[in-house]
Design a protein around this motif. Structure first.
Motif, PDB file in Angstrom:
ATOM      1  N   SER A 276       1.165  -1.026   0.086  1.00  0.00           N
ATOM      2  CA  SER A 276       0.006   0.163   0.362  1.00  0.00           C
ATOM      3  C   SER A 276       0.586   1.232   0.004  1.00  0.00           C
ATOM      4  N   ASP A 278      -0.199   4.249   1.122  1.00  0.00           N
ATOM      5  CA  ASP A 278       0.012   4.983   2.070  1.00  0.00           C
ATOM      6  C   ASP A 278       0.697   4.686   3.437  1.00  0.00           C
ATOM      7  N   THR A 279       1.337   3.325   3.504  1.00  0.00           N
ATOM      8  CA  THR A 279       2.555   2.547   3.841  1.00  0.00           C
ATOM      9  C   THR A 279       3.337   3.388   4.089  1.00  0.00           C
ATOM     10  N   TYR A 281       4.383   5.972   2.406  1.00  0.00           N
ATOM     11  CA  TYR A 281       3.697   7.046   2.562  1.00  0.00           C
ATOM     12  C   TYR A 281       4.596   7.216   3.890  1.00  0.00           C
ATOM     13  N   SER A 282       3.589   6.728   5.326  1.00  0.00           N
ATOM     14  CA  SER A 282       3.770   6.418   6.450  1.00  0.00           C
ATOM     15  C   SER A 282       5.286   6.575   6.315  1.00  0.00           C
ATOM     16  N   SER A 298      -4.374   9.763  -0.458  1.00  0.00           N
ATOM     17  CA  SER A 298      -4.840  10.310   0.894  1.00  0.00           C
ATOM     18  C   SER A 298      -3.255  11.439   0.817  1.00  0.00           C
TER      19      SER A 298
END
Lengths: 566, 308, 315
Positions: A276, A278-279, A281-282, A298
């Motif tokens: 993902s 998102d991960t 990016y985190s 997001s």
């Protein structure tokens, strides 16, 4: 899969010349597309170490950690057509040429690539080049690799790249009537010749693509084992046997045997596979990842404030469109031209790029990409890409006079790849401007969409996109719109267009060739076989411990140039 | 009892055949040509496509494909993925981490759910009961991808207690937050089931009897109230194991755990029949064993239930 | 203990059934009108305020679902991209989505698809799972083996796989297909819960008593076992109603949910996920509407369960 990335999230885009980019590099952000091209990266800190973190920091031998995806195929150059595997191959292999950040080809292994007629090429390679296992890179390494890639029984996904070479028809027939292509001849250890079936002036430009990489002799004895533990000749090599940890990461170390122009300036490269974005990016924002060359939806609104001058947002060689098949009822002939133009005028590209993509896409101005040499924003006829509700309504009304339209205009898309939002926005724009029914038509899987498209059973428009394999205008046009071309899914045919393509391919002068391809696009703007939407930007960012991060023309960071501080 | 277990184990054979046949048929029914999709938008070379189809037996009729699969099961060669890896290897990588994640999730939902449910059931209508209702509403109404997103945002990005990307070989503590996220929805079920069961049992005669006999409240609670309330809870947990393992697509994606859910999802999307069926087969077996254990637990929890 | 025979206040005087099986029957008040467990439950329900609160809430949701145009005149699918993620203002009390649609109108219009998906799936699952579980648990033996193993097979099917196959073979994505997909995967769970509960109930004393009274096995199952085993199933059903609505969001997230031409809370929650970092408020309203709906059904489930449980009635 394919370099076209069906799973690509609608995330990659930039605000060219917009008020965004880095606060500190305010000047650079004001530069337009052309200047960016020359600069190559708005996020790059080539000559100044970025102030806050690294001044005085000692350089580290720690590997650079980079975002990636589990390769979909064995790591064999002729069998990798998606970005996850492609970025690894580019790191561990070196071809005849490599592309600079601006897409300009530079000789890597090639000493010279010569031709007089754009059809017969003599390629000399540098002497004393070695694979990382010590075996020499010779003319045979290239010829054998290409023959392997073309032979149908080897079932290589990139075999079509060898189509222009004389003898491809024989090796790709089923069963093949020859084992090797007669157009490839080894002259001596460092020289081979290539004969094409027709002039293709951008053939040398293609040679930096991974399909044209050489292979060591050991590859052919056990290609399966080679695909797991490839031996290359590039700036990096696998850290050890089994360095490719599936679904986890691949660890690369510097290959000292490589002597070309991409010598690594860091201690190694670890590509970490994420399911993902998102991960990833985190991990980037919390300092666990050095480079990320894509963004989750997001983060689109916030990444530039999150990352400051470590954010990257620049145009790239990805063109997005939707194709209206030539056979679609009411979209043929003169009526069809009117309706196609009406629909194109009805789409508010700028607002969609802003609202849906937060400025990480750039509204299209042609059928290619702004990072490609020969790109022009001023091709006559491209006003059809602007939003003009009145004109759209008028053109649609004219078409209605020829034959009234009924039913729903649909845009097919695969719903497993994050396309729903922009399809919804686009169909709403059409619906609200023209007052017709317009909806997205979701397909559960990419395979289902492609089958419907290739079987010609699809009953509406469908999303199409093109990520260039090599930085040339021709690559955006010939494979998609030439009569009978492999990716001409809309069955577009226009003899005049075909003629111009052929002329351009035979033209050895780059400028003249580009002029012809621009003329060819004028025809496309009249016929609109596909409705151009926008260019995906290369977006992403990098961490505080790395500098000299530039994103290449193909949206991938140029890993060898990155330096890492301890 | 022994005969009963033997019979149940024997029943696994038809279930195994039925399940694999069903899954195989479903994969067969998946729309679209997976080989064409391998080429993306790029030209499909007909010769190469035909080679690949033959390689993955996709040119064979359905029953032949299925029989080839069964043969594979007995020779432990389950075929290759489209990326050329043996399916067995893929399974060997995916299952361990998923099993650990599932264990964490089950423990979290069972312990938290039963404790909170018990407390809420004892004081029905009290503030704790209302609070527990509110929390369960929250996890019910907010889908797991949002809960996971928020959890990662808070714990990984803001507080930095955990790494956003857990990876394939995590420690138990790294799996805590993903486990809580994964078990969150089921937690609501366990909580409500326990609460209502406890409330129901509090008024049961054997509990009154026990209290009347002068047993300590603690003993009444654990032995007479809780034990009798656990049958629906245990049943639910049993049914949840399979769901948690296969259904962890979202949680695994959010925390970048390369486990069963994500691999299975990708395989389905890519129509990789061999991978899908192999994974589901293992899930079915796990499932059958867990349900057998649950049935045996019934007899422990309620002596009136007996198996012959 | 419970049953047609024992009325409130009398149970203390009843000895264990095994000893004096007929004493319980002796306690029947012959002058009382014939009473069933269900009838008694209804009399109980009418007296509970919580019942009426939940019924009013559910009715409200149903009315919104049936005639959304009563509550808003805004087209929920009209986009003004300039208002993307815009704040609330006159006429748009909840603000705007990423695509510039009115959040209030979408929350109102989303009720229909969501409630239909939630109710339809819950009813299907409870009926199918309940019947299968009851038969398997009560009759046991070959019935149990057969039905339980069939449900085991269904458990094994991955949701996304089934969803894609079903959507493709039915050639449509609608509230019906989504409900079918969700039910197909959820019924075995209800079946097992019901089976477990029936197993526990069937060995209760009053069941033995009812059999001794000469009721047929089916009569005993329907009149005595099922009502007393229903508690856990009601809990599952009321929660499932909500999780089905939310599961529709997860299906959308995975690309196999409702098409965007059908407005639903699940679809909106899924779409709002991408705005979570910058505009979390967009997620709030559809999630809140979903919560209220679930809350009302959970409350209803609670009072219904209480009403079915004779021992809880006196309170």
């Amino acid at each position: 899969m394919s370099s076209f990335q069906p799973d690509e999230k609608p995330t990659r885009i930039g605000r060219v010349g917009g008020p965004v980019l880095s606060r500190r590099d305010g000047l650079r952000s004001a530069l337009g597309a052309a200047a960016l091209l020359a600069l190559a990266a708005c996020g790059g800190n080539d000559d100044e170490p970025s102030g806050d973190e690294s001044t005085g920091g000692a350089s580290s031998t720690e590997p650079v950690t980079a975002w990636g995806g589990e390769p979909q195929n064995p790591l064999v150059p002729t069998n990798t057509n998606e970005t996850g595997g492609g970025k690894i191959l580019d790191a561990i292999f070196a071809g005849l040429v490599f592309y600079q950040a601006d897409g300009k080809p530079v000789n890597d292994l090639a000493e010279s690539i010569e031709t007089t007629d754009a059809q017969n090429y003599t390629i000399k390679i540098k002497a004393d080049q070695k694979f990382s296992d010590g075996s020499p890179v010779t003319a045979t390494s290239f010829v054998d690799a290409w023959n392997y890639g073309a032979l149908v029984t080897n079932a290589q996904l990139n075999s079509y790249f060898f189509e222009p070479i004389v003898g491809y028809a024989e090796v790709s027939a089923e069963p093949p009537t020859a084992q090797t292509m007669s157009g490839l001849k080894v002259v001596d250890d460092n020289t081979f010749t290539v004969a094409l079936t027709q002039p293709e002036s951008d053939f040398p430009l293609r040679l930096g693509y991974s399909s044209f990489y050489p292979l060591p002799a050991s590859a052919f004895t056990d290609i399966k084992a080679f695909g797991e533990n490839p031996v290359g000749n590039g700036p990096y090599k696998l850290a050890e046997t089994g360095a490719w940890k599936h679904n986890e990461r691949i660890d690369l170390v510097v290959n000292d045997a490589y002597a070309g122009g991409r010598k690594a300036k860091n201690g190694g490269l670890s590509i970490v596979f994420y399911a993902s974005l998102d991960t990833a990016y985190s991990d980037l924002t919390s300092g666990n990842l050095d480079t990320l060359d894509a963004l989750p939806d997001s983060a689109l609104a916030t990444f530039e404030s999150d990352l400051g001058d470590r954010a990257v947002n620049q145009p790239s060689a990805v063109f997005q469109s939707f194709t209206i098949p030539q056979g679609l009822e009411h979209f043929q002939g003169d009526e069809g031209k009117l309706r196609r133009q009406a629909i194109s005028y009805a789409i508010d590209r700028a607002s969609i790029c802003k609202a849906v993509f937060q400025g990480t896409r750039t509204p299209a101005k042609d059928f290619t990409s702004p990072v490609i040499a020969g790109y022009s924003e001023t091709i006559p006829g491209n006003e059809v890409l602007s939003f003009d509700a009145a004109k759209a309504k008028a053109l649609w009304a004219q078409a209605e006079a020829i034959s009234p339209y009924s039913g729903t205009f649909t845009i097919g898309y695969n719903s497993d790849g994050g396309h729903q939002t922009w399809v919804d926005a686009t169909t709403a724009s059409i619906r609200q401007t023209l007052g017709i029914q317009a909806e997205g038509a979701p397909y559960a899987t990419f395979a289902q969409l492609r089958s419907d498209v290739t079987d010609r059973t699809i009953k509406g428009a469908f999303r199409t996109g093109w990520q260039a394999d090599y930085p040339g205008l021709y690559n955006f046009l010939a494979p998609i719109y030439a009569t009978g071309a492999g990716s001409n899914d809309g069955d577009y045919t226009n003899p005049e267009f075909d003629g111009l393509l052929k002329q351009a391919a035979a033209e050895t002068d780059a400028d003249a060739s580009q002029k012809l391809l621009q003329q060819a696009q004028e025809l496309l703007f009249k016929d609109l076989p596909a409705i151009p939407l926008w260019y995906s930007n290369a977006t992403g960012g990098f961490g505080e411990s790395v500098s000299d991060v530039k994103f290449g023309w193909n949206s991938v960071p140029i890993y060898d140039a990155i330096t890492k501080q301890a | 009892m022994g005969i009963y277990i033997g019979r149940r184990l024997l029943q696994m054979i038809p279930v195994f055949i039925g399940a694999t046949l069903l899954i195989y048929a479903m994969v067969f029914l998946l729309p679209g040509d997976p080989i064409a999709a391998l080429f993306g938008d790029k030209p499909v070379s007909p010769g190469v496509a035909a080679q690949l189809r033959a390689q993955y037996h996709l040119d064979q009729p359905f029953l032949v494909q299925y029989l080839l699969f069964l043969k594979g099961v007995f020779t432990l060669d389950l075929g290759n993925t489209f990326s050329g890896q043996p399916v067995i290897d893929v399974m060997a990588r995916a299952f361990p981490v998923t099993i650990r994640l599932t264990v964490v999730a089950i423990i979290v939902e069972a312990v938290l759910g039963i404790v909170v449910g018990l407390l809420a059931g004892l004081r029905r209508g009290g503030w704790f009961d209302s609070l527990s209702l509110f929390v369960s509403l929250l996890v019910i109404a907010v889908p797991i991808f949002v809960i996971g997103f928020v959890a990662r945002y808070v714990f990984a990005e803001k507080l930095r207690w955990i790494k956003a990307s857990v990876g394939p070989d995590p420690t138990w503590s790294q799996l805590l937050i993903p486990g809580i996220v994964l078990g969150s929805v089921s937690f609501a079920y366990v909580l409500r089931l326990t609460r209502n069961s406890v409330a129901e049992n509090l008024t049961a005669d054997h509990v009154r009897t026990a209290t009347a006999k002068g047993l300590k409240p603690g003993r009444v609670l654990t032995v007479h109230v809780l034990r009798n309330s656990l049958i629906p809870v245990v049943t639910f947990l049993g049914t949840d194991v399979g769901g948690l393992m296969a259904g962890a697509v979202v949680t695994e994606g959010i925390f970048n755990i390369p486990g069963v859910g994500g691999t299975l999802y990708q395989a389905i999307i890519r129509t990789e029949g061999a991978t899908v069926v192999a994974f589901v087969t293992v899930l079915v077996i796990i499932y059958l064993v867990v349900n057998l254990l649950v049935d045996l637990l019934y007899a422990v929890l309620d002596p009136r239930i007996r198996y012959v | 203990m419970s049953d047609t025979s024992v009325r409130p206040g009398q149970e203390h005087f009843v000895a264990p059934l095994e000893e004096t099986p007929l004493r319980a029957v002796d306690a029947v008040d012959d002058s009382a009108p014939p009473s069933s467990q269900w009838g008694e439950a209804w009399r109980q329900l009418r007296r509970r305020p919580l019942f009426w609160v939940s019924v009013v809430l559910i009715l409200l949701v149903v009315v919104v679902a049936a005639v959304p145009s009563l509550f808003t005149s805004t087209n929920p699918r009209f986009q003004t991209l300039a208002d993307s993620l815009g704040d609330p203002r006159d006429g748009h009390p909840f603000g705007f989505t990423r695509l510039g649609e009115d959040v209030y109108a979408r929350t109102i219009y989303g009720a229909r698809a969501s409630v239909v998906v939630g109710l339809l799936s819950t009813v299907l699952v409870t009926v199918v799972g309940g019947v299968v579980g009851a038969i398997a648990g009560y009759y046991g033996g070959i019935w149990d083996a057969l039905l339980s193993r069939i449900s085991d097979i269904f458990f094994a099917v991955p949701l996304v796989l089934g969803a894609i196959v079903l959507i493709t073979s039915l050639q449509s994505r609608s509230t019906l297909t989504v409900s079918l997909v969700l039910s197909l995967f959820a019924w075995p769970q209800t079946a097992r819960i019901m089976r477990g509960s029936v197993l526990q109930t069937r060995s209760a004393e009053f069941v033995t008593a009812a059999r001794a009274l000469g009721l047929s096995r089916l009569q005993v199952l329907v009149r005595h076992v099922v009502p007393n085993a229903l508690g856990p199933v009601i809990v599952i059903a009321t929660i499932s109603l909500g999780t089905f609505i939310a599961a529709e969001a997860t299906l959308s997230y995975l690309g196999v949910g409702l098409p965007s031409s059908i407005v639903s809370w699940g679809g909106d929650i899924s779409a709002a996920q991408t705005s979570l970092r910058s505009a979390p408020q967009v997620l709030f309203w559809p999630a809140a509407a979903l919560s209220v709906t679930v809350l009302s059904f959970i409350m209803l489930g609670d009072v219904v369960r209480d009403a079915l449980d004779p021992k809880a009635r006196t309170r």
